[in-house]
Write a protein that holds these residues in place. Structure first.
Motif, mmCIF file in Angstrom:
data_model
loop_
_atom_site.group_PDB
_atom_site.id
_atom_site.type_symbol
_atom_site.label_atom_id
_atom_site.label_comp_id
_atom_site.label_asym_id
_atom_site.label_seq_id
_atom_site.Cartn_x
_atom_site.Cartn_y
_atom_site.Cartn_z
ATOM 1 N N ASP A 260 137.716 12.978 34.812
ATOM 2 C CA ASP A 260 137.274 14.376 34.820
ATOM 3 C C ASP A 260 138.458 15.283 35.102
ATOM 4 O OD1 ASP A 260 134.568 13.826 34.368
ATOM 5 O OD2 ASP A 260 134.240 13.368 36.485
ATOM 6 N N VAL A 261 138.544 16.353 34.340
ATOM 7 C CA VAL A 261 139.586 17.349 34.547
ATOM 8 C C VAL A 261 138.945 18.723 34.469
ATOM 9 C CG1 VAL A 261 141.455 15.897 33.654
ATOM 10 C CG2 VAL A 261 140.139 17.346 32.083
ATOM 11 N N ASP A 262 139.708 19.730 34.865
ATOM 12 C CA ASP A 262 139.191 21.090 34.772
ATOM 13 C C ASP A 262 138.884 21.432 33.316
ATOM 14 O OD1 ASP A 262 139.486 21.367 37.475
ATOM 15 O OD2 ASP A 262 141.477 22.320 37.342
ATOM 16 N N GLY A 263 137.652 21.881 33.086
ATOM 17 C CA GLY A 263 137.249 22.299 31.748
ATOM 18 C C GLY A 263 136.787 21.186 30.855
ATOM 19 N N HIS B 281 141.744 15.227 25.005
ATOM 20 C CA HIS B 281 141.045 16.146 25.910
ATOM 21 C C HIS B 281 139.783 16.681 25.227
ATOM 22 C CE1 HIS B 281 140.308 20.225 27.669
ATOM 23 N NE2 HIS B 281 140.354 19.478 28.779
#
Length: 435
Positions: free
Chosen positions: A106-109, A130
Motif C-alpha cells: 500500500d502506498v499513498d494514492g 503503480h
C-alpha cells in the motif's frame, strides 16, 4: 397487530439484507482490486521477461506505450540506478525487490506491485507497477449503489407482502370481534363469515354455534315466561275473587289491594323478562325515573304493614324530582326487596328508617336501616351480596336484586351497621344519561 407484523418482517428482512449485502459489497471491492492488480501484474511480468532480451531503447518505448494506454503506471529500476517509465523514488520496497522479492504494498494514492527481474547482463532489476486508488475501486461505488437500491426494493416488497399477510389475519379477527360486540348488544342474528386461516375459521364457526345456542336458549326462556304468565294469572284471579267475598269491606279492600300489587309485580317481572330475552337487536332505550316519587310511594305502601306490626318508621326523604338512571319498575323491585327483608328478618315491633338524599355527583343515595340483630355476625363482604347466598332461610335474591339495580345505574351497594346496631344497606343510584 397489523403494524407489528409488518414491523417484525421489515426488521427480519433488514437483518438478512445487512448480513448478505455487507459481505457482498466487501467482495465486490476485493474483486475490483484483484482485477486491477492482475492487469498490472501481467504487464510487470511481461517486462521482467523483456528486460533479459531487449535493448534499453526498446524497453523505454514499450514502457511509454503501456503507460499511455493502461490505467497503471510502470517504472523500471535498472541495475545502474537509472529508471525507465514513470518517475518514482527508490524506496525500501524497491530495494527489497532488487534483492529478489516480488510483492504488493500500500502506498499513498493506491497500491504498488514490485516484481524482481534481470537485465541482459544478469544484473538485478525491478519492475514497479503503480495502481491508483480510483483504478483499484473503479465500479465499486456503482455496484454498492445497485446493492443498496436492491435492498430497498426487497425491503419494500417484504413489507408489502407482510402487510397483505397481516391483513389476511387481522381482517377476520376484526370481523369476529365486531360480531361478538353485536351479540353483546343483543343482535342475536349476527353471524361471522368464517375466513382466514383454519384456526380463525374454527373460531368463527364456534362463535356462530354459540350465537345459535344463545338464541335457542332465549327462545326457550320466552316460552317459559309465557308459561309462567299463564300459570300465575289463574291463581291470582281466583285469589282476587276470594278477596271480594270477604265479609269485612275494609278487609276485602286491603286484600284486594295486596292482590293487585302482587299482580302488578308479576306483570312487571314478565314484561321485564320478555324485554330482556326479546333478542331484536335494538339498543335499550334510556331509562330514568324520579327516585323521590317511587320511594315515597313504596314507603307509603309498606307503612300500612308497619302499623299492623307496630313498627316505628323514621323517614328522611328529599323532595323531588330526584332523577336516577333506573326504570320505575326496577326501582320499585329494589325498594320492595330491601323493605321486605326488614319485615321478613326482624321481629314485629322492630323500628326501621328510610333515608333518601341527592348524591353529590348526581343521582341519589337510598339508605334502609333497622334496629334488628343486623347480619348475625355474617361477614358483610361481597359474598353476602351474591345471588342465592342467604344465612336466614330466604332465597337470597333480595339483596342481589337491589345490588344489580344499583350497579346497572352506574352506582353500587354496601352493607353496614345502623345506629341502632342492626343492619344498614346503602344503595347509590347513578344519574340518568345526558340527552
Amino acid at each position: 397487530m397489523r403494524g407489528r407484523l409488518a414491523l417484525l418482517v421489515a426488521a427480519t428482512t433488514s437483518l438478512i439484507l445487512v448480513a448478505f449485502l455487507v459481505p457482498l459489497a466487501l467482495l465486490v471491492r476485493t474483486v475490483a482490486e484483484d482485477r486491477a492488480l492482475h492487469a498490472a501484474n501481467v504487464d510487470a511480468q511481461s517486462f521482467s521477461s523483456l528486460l533479459a532480451t531487449a535493448d534499453p531503447e526498446v524497453i523505454r518505448l514499450a514502457v511509454e506505450r503501456v503507460n499511455l494506454s493502461d490505467d497503471h503506471q510502470l517504472t523500471i529500476f535498472l541495475p545502474d540506478g537509472t529508471t525507465v517509465g514513470e518517475p518514482a523514488e527508490r524506496t525500501e520496497s524497491v530495494d527489497l525487490a532488487l534483492r529478489g522479492h516480488t510483492f504488493t504494498a500500500d502506498v499513498d494514492g493506491g497500491m504498488e506491485l514490485l516484481v524482481n527481474a534481470q537485465d541482459s547482463t544478469g544484473e538485478q532489476a525491478a519492475v514497479r507497477a503503480h495502481v491508483p486508488a480510483e483504478v483499484l475501486h473503479r465500479g465499486v461505488d456503482r455496484a454498492v449503489l445497485i446493492l443498496v437500491l436492491l435492498a430497498v426494493v426487497l425491503l419494500a416488497v417484504s413489507a408489502l407482502v407482510a402487510d397483505r399477510l397481516a391483513t389476511s389475519l387481522v381482517r377476520p379477527t376484526t370481523q369476529l370481534a365486531a360480531v361478538s360486540h353485536r351479540l353483546a348488544r343483543g343482535e342475536l342474528q349476527a353471524r361471522a363469515d368464517p375466513a382466514g386461516p383454519k384456526e380463525l375459521r374454527d373460531v368463527g364457526l364456534a362463535l356462530n354455534h354459540l350465537a345459535g345456542q344463545i338464541e335457542t336458549l332465549l327462545q326457550q326462556e320466552r316460552e317459559t315466561v309465557a308459561d309462567i304468565s299463564h300459570r300465575l294469572r289463574t291463581p291470582l284471579t281466583a285469589l282476587k275473587l276470594e278477596a271480594e267475598g270477604l265479609r269485612s269491606p275494609e278487609e276485602a279492600r286491603r286484600v284486594e289491594g295486596l292482590v293487585e300489587e302482587l299482580e302488578r309485580a308479576v306483570s312487571e317481572v314478565i314484561q321485564d323478562a320478555r324485554g330482556r330475552s326479546g333478542g331484536d337487536g335494538q339498543t335499550a332505550a334510556r331509562v330514568a325515573c324520579d327516585a323521590a316519587q317511587v320511594v315515597s310511594e313504596r314507603v307509603r305502601f309498606w307503612s300500612v304493614l308497619a302499623e299492623d306490626t307496630e313498627r316505628h318508621v323514621e323517614l328522611d326523604l328529599a323532595p323531588g324530582p330526584l332523577l336516577v338512571r333506573v326504570s320505575p319498575g326496577d326501582l320499585v323491585a329494589a325498594v320492595d326487596a330491601l323493605l321486605g327483608n326488614v319485615f321478613a328478618h326482624t321481629e314485629e315491633g322492630t323500628s326501621f328508617a328510610v333515608r333518601l338524599r341527592p348524591a353529590p355527583e348526581g343521582g341519589a343515595v337510598l339508605v334502609v336501616a333497622d334496629a334488628g340483630t343486623g347480619f348475625g355476625g355474617v361477614n358483610t363482604g361481597r359474598h353476602v351480596l351474591d345471588r342465592g347466598n342467604s344465612k336466614g332461610g330466604s332465597t337470597g335474591l333480595g339483596l342481589d336484586i337491589a345490588r344489580r339495580t344499583a350497579e346497572a345505574s352506574g352506582g353500587g351497594m354496601s352493607l353496614g351497621a345502623s345506629g341502632w346496631g342492626g343492619a344498614q344497606i346503602t344503595v347509590r343510584l347513578g344519574p340518568p344519561d345526558p340527552d
